[in-house]
Write a protein that holds these residues in place. Sequence first.
Motif, PDB file in Angstrom:
ATOM      1  N   PRO A  14      48.820  31.485  30.059  1.00 49.93           N
ATOM      2  CA  PRO A  14      47.792  32.390  30.578  1.00 49.93           C
ATOM      3  C   PRO A  14      46.405  32.190  29.958  1.00 49.93           C
ATOM      4  O   PRO A  14      45.396  32.380  30.634  1.00 49.93           O
ATOM      5  N   ARG A  32      46.534  34.129  39.405  1.00 53.17           N
ATOM      6  CA  ARG A  32      47.912  34.611  39.558  1.00 53.17           C
ATOM      7  C   ARG A  32      48.600  33.804  40.645  1.00 53.17           C
ATOM      8  O   ARG A  32      47.957  33.322  41.575  1.00 53.17           O
ATOM      9  N   LYS A  33      49.892  33.664  40.531  1.00 49.54           N
ATOM     10  CA  LYS A  33      50.675  32.884  41.485  1.00 49.54           C
ATOM     11  C   LYS A  33      50.462  33.363  42.920  1.00 49.54           C
ATOM     12  O   LYS A  33      50.377  32.560  43.847  1.00 49.54           O
TER      13      LYS A  33
END
Length: 58
Positions: A14, A32-33
């Motif tokens: 992250p 974010r995914k």
Amino acid sequence: MPRPERTFGGGRPPSQRPSKTCAHCGLPFTWRKKWERDWDTVKYCSDRCRAAVKRRTE
């Protein structure tokens, strides 16, 4: 066999993922995914900020 291309932020810790500043609240947020396919168009850190901008312009 060659490895497929990695996604823009996936597979990184992250702290190394790309980040942006929210257009409404001004706070930084990271990749974010769920934003994988449209990271270039993401402007707001949350649904709450996106809704607040819509309320303000009406």
